[in-house]
Design an enzyme around this catalytic site. Structure first.
Site, mmCIF file in Angstrom:
data_model
loop_
_atom_site.group_PDB
_atom_site.id
_atom_site.type_symbol
_atom_site.label_atom_id
_atom_site.label_comp_id
_atom_site.label_asym_id
_atom_site.label_seq_id
_atom_site.Cartn_x
_atom_site.Cartn_y
_atom_site.Cartn_z
ATOM 1 N N ASP A 27 0.833 -1.212 0.000
ATOM 2 C CA ASP A 27 0.000 0.000 0.000
ATOM 3 C C ASP A 27 0.864 1.257 0.000
ATOM 4 O O ASP A 27 1.387 1.663 1.043
ATOM 5 C CB ASP A 27 -0.922 -0.019 1.222
ATOM 6 C CG ASP A 27 -1.951 1.110 1.197
ATOM 7 O OD1 ASP A 27 -1.928 1.908 0.231
ATOM 8 O OD2 ASP A 27 -2.765 1.194 2.126
ATOM 9 N N ASP A 232 -1.598 4.942 -5.888
ATOM 10 C CA ASP A 232 -2.018 4.225 -4.682
ATOM 11 C C ASP A 232 -2.190 2.735 -4.958
ATOM 12 O O ASP A 232 -3.256 2.295 -5.413
ATOM 13 C CB ASP A 232 -3.321 4.830 -4.148
ATOM 14 C CG ASP A 232 -3.746 4.219 -2.815
ATOM 15 O OD1 ASP A 232 -3.001 3.377 -2.277
ATOM 16 O OD2 ASP A 232 -4.816 4.589 -2.311
#
Length: 388
Positions: A27, A232
């Site tokens: 992440d 992201d």
């Protein structure tokens, strides 16, 4: 592992003494790494491995610099024996727990074992989608440019330069790799854009315009305005601002007159039923054009473009429909921001250089990492792990 339509990519890390493996989502939008934890656990889902169980000496005290980094300048509790944290995500899920410190074992590019002191979240209370069971992961690997992220902690200990990257194969049934350090960043053929500094620890830059092929999707009110872009890897999908999103749907409908919108298909918000059988995106990708994010030019650089091929924004549902893997950003509170998620990061080596504040990419098959040809520097030993 298959990544769509609701999947994610994860890697394995080894924590503790003796070292035990944990699968973590990669992440780039989060700073703090956390692992489901028996402290004891209030709300945990069944993951692939037993819960991490900290010893008393693993719990980080409030006066520790990592705790103060995480909690800001709040007055810490002198009588408390632990450092609490809580993280809220865009999908309204959350994770809460305490900070822990333990040994993390890494394998260098030369095949050597290296141990590091690692501070992470011992997560004992998950809410929302993080409680979906059974889970394919044990937690989240924080890779943002924040002080608590894994690359920043490694760099502070002099193990790597503050650079990392990932390469996710285009074929959803394949995997890819990630690396820590700059040994696997190509010296040539990369497109680089500067990262903007902001209050959030995210990899953010700006684009001048977004095209579907040769057609500009920015509406008149936005013409000439810069649009923020966030890279992201923790998001499965890509998100566009509402105006660009609706303009894209109109362009896709115009490009495929033989297809009919199928609102009964709940796979994704926008799905079309083709007038011929479709088994994979290869059957339809030639009918559609790439999405092009145009970054600003500088006087010495050719135009910089992030191209998203049809196979990296279209998904074939179980019904054989063609669905759009780009969603309306207003659903996650990003009304004026582009979020580039996993679906559109495939088929590219993407490098995040925190030392130079830049993000770069190059087309890649993502089969195996190639070491850049140059004299190795002792701080740049790349520590890589195979994405599962």
């Amino acid at each position: 592992c298959p990544v769509m339509p609701a999947g994610h990519y994860f890697t394995s890390i080894n924590i503790g003494n003796p070292a035990r493996p944990y699968f973590l989502d990669i992440d780039t939008g989060s700073a703090l790494t956390w692992i489901q934890c028996d402290a004891p656990c209030t709300n945990c889902t069944k993951g692939p491995h037993p819960l991490y169980k900290p010893a008393k000496e693993n719990i980080v005290p409030p006066k520790d610099s990592h705790c103060q980094e995480l909690q800001g300048n709040q007055d810490y509790c002198d009588t408390c024996k632990q450092c609490d944290y809580e993280i809220a995500y865009a999908d309204r899920s959350s994770s809460a727990g305490v900070l822990a410190r333990d040994n993390m074992r890494l394998i260098t590019a030369d095949g050597e074992r290296q141990n590091m002191d690692f501070v992470f979240g011992c997560a004992h209370d998950q809410q929302g989608k993080l409680l979906d069971s059974p889970a394919s992961t044990d937690g989240i690997l924080g890779l943002s440019n924040g002080a608590m992220s894994l690359p920043t902690q490694l760099a502070k200990q002099g193990i790597i330069s503050n650079v990392f990257g990932h390469c996710i194969a285009t074929d959803p049934s394949s995997s890819g790799y990630m690396f820590l350090g700059d040994d696997y960043v190509p010296r040539w053929g990369m497109t680089w854009v500067p990262v903007r500094n902001g209050p959030e620890d995210v990899y953010s830059t700006v684009v001048q315009k977004v095209n579907y092929g040769g057609q500009e999707l920015n509406v008149r009110e936005q013409a000439g305005k810069l649009t923020q872009v966030i890279f992201d890897s923790g998001s499965s999908y890509t998100y566009f601002p509402h105006e660009i999103y609706t303009s894209l749907i109109a362009s896709l409908e115009a490009a495929s007159p033989g297809f009919a919108r199928d609102e009964s298909d709940q796979t994704l918000p926008f799905c079309m039923k083709p007038n011929f059988p479709v088994r994979s995106v290869d059957d339809v990708k030639q009918l559609f054009k790439p999405l092009l994010l145009h970054f600003s030019k500088t006087w010495f650089v050719i135009p910089r473009t992030f191209a998203i091929a049809p196979e990296n924004y279209l998904i074939i549902s179980d019904k054989g429909n063609v669905c759009l893997g780009v969603l309306d950003g207003t659903e996650i509170g990003h009304s004026s921001t582009i979020v580039i998620g996993d679906v559109s990061l495939r088929g590219k080596l993407v490098a995040y250089d925190n030392d130079e504040n830049q993000i770069g990419w190059a087309q890649s098959g993502c089969t195996r990492p190639q070491k850049a040809s140059r004299v190795p520097f002792f701080l740049s030993r790349a520590l890589r792990s195979q994405l599962l």
